[in-house]
Design a protein around this motif. Structure first.
Motif: not given
Lengths: 136, 251
Positions: B74, B77-78, B81-82, B190
């Motif tokens: 996760i 993945q953050t 996404k950023y 994730f």
């Protein structure tokens, strides 16, 4: 035996009423959502009407060649419990995805806010120092 | 330290969870190399309770801190996404535990920019041919359970995709923007984003290229390597690989 003894009938009716009252109270006090209460209402109704569908259970037990009717009812009770657990696992998976997305979104937003505040402070300091140097 | 600006198109993601002791050795080598690349660095702190965040701040590395511990997958993945929100063209993920040699950021980015693949994978099992790049210390072999897992995943991937990926559990990977967009979806595995992610990416027609890198042992055993976690990890990734093979192509 195709009909239940009177005491068993009364016991099952009382269990059914007790379960239905608990479910209604949980919904009323918002501890249980209506969408998750359907299965519990069904189980409560089944308990309430046990004396009525018991002969069907006896015929079904003979049909599938099982030993006795209570073990057939117990088997289906376990099956229903497993299906409820499966449904809860699916719901937990859904919530896991949602929580993950929320945590990521909040963390990124916090970061962007902090960057924005730092940029504003920097602009403010630069403006103040420019003003001071002009005054001098 | 280079300014964190919106004009840069390369983002290096550094996931971190209680890596203070590793960061002390890693950051002095990593930061100058990242600056040479003209890349932005973004650390993702997965709710560390040690001095990791302060160490990152001392090197002025922008850090997104999770509000709860969510796990390695996760955290990265953050970062994806950023990167997507801020229009980065390339993302390279490198672990903050000192396992990955930051000198290989250059070749990973070069291969990405040349279009050698949508995903450039740093493999510890391919021989490094550049004579100038000698290892800094003893190279990482992996625990027996981990090695069994790697060979198993390699074999399953080979059977399911006819593609040879020598290091299916590496975390030293570069992606282009197409892949970043894909990895931001719910297709991303994730909990342990490893071999099963390669399978999903291959089935969705992304091109994978492996290049050799050096990897070193982590002198503080991470939480992924303790207790029964390695056994659960092998079981979970194997199951995910087999289930992913029967899923339809993700859209």
């Amino acid at each position: 035996m195709l009909s239940l003894p009177f005491r068993q009938e009364m016991f099952s009716i009382l269990c059914g009423i007790f379960l239905l009252v608990i479910v209604v109270e949980l919904i009323r006090s918002r501890k249980l959502l209506e969408q998750y209460s359907v299965i519990w209402f069904l189980i409560g109704l089944l308990c309430l009407t046990y004396y009525w569908w018991y002969p069907l259970a006896v015929h079904f037990t003979r049909y599938i060649g099982a030993g006795n009717t209570p073990s057939t009812i117990l088997f289906f009770g376990l099956l229903v419990s497993l299906l409820i657990i499966m449904q809860l696992c699916i719901k937990i998976t859904e919530f896991t995805h949602q929580i993950k997305d929320l945590v990521q979104e909040i963390s990124i937003l916090k970061f962007e806010l902090k960057q924005s505040i730092n940029a504003q402070k920097k602009d403010q300091i630069e403006t103040e120092s420019e003003t001071k140097s002009e005054q001098n | 330290m280079k300014q964190f600006t919106d004009d840069n198109k390369v983002l290096i993601i550094l996931p971190v969870h209680n890596e203070a002791s590793n960061l002390e050795d890693f950051l002095p080598n990593f930061v100058p190399i990242a600056q040479d690349l003209n890349a932005d660095i973004l650390a993702i702190d997965d709710y560390s309770s040690d001095n990791s965040v302060n160490l990152l701040a001392s090197y002025q590395i922008p850090t997104i801190s999770h509000i709860a511990q969510m796990g390695y997958g996760i955290a990265i993945q953050t970062g994806y996404k950023y990167a997507l929100r801020n229009d980065y063209d390339y993302v390279i993920q490198i672990d903050g535990d000192g396992q990955h040699d930051p000198r290989f950021l250059h070749p990973i980015l070069d291969h990405l920019k040349k279009g050698a693949g949508d995903i450039i994978v740093g493999s510890r099992f391919l021989p490094v041919t550049d004579q100038q790049l000698t290892p800094w210390k003893k190279l990482y072999k992996g625990s027996p359970v981990r090695r069994i897992g790697i060979y198993l995943f390699r074999a399953i991937l080979r059977i399911l995709t006819a593609q040879k990926i020598s290091d299916p559990t590496t975390g030293f990977i570069g992606y282009n923007r197409k892949v970043i967009r894909f990895l931001c979806s719910n297709c991303f595995s994730f909990d342990f984003p490893d071999a099963d992610m390669f399978l999903i990416l291959i089935r969705n027609h992304f091109k994978i290229k492996e290049i050799p890198v050096y990897m070193y042992p982590n002198h503080n055993t991470g939480y992924l390597h303790r207790g029964c976690k390695p056994i659960w990890y092998v079981f979970k990734v194997t199951l995910s690989l087999l289930i992913s093979s029967i899923r339809s192509r993700e859209t």
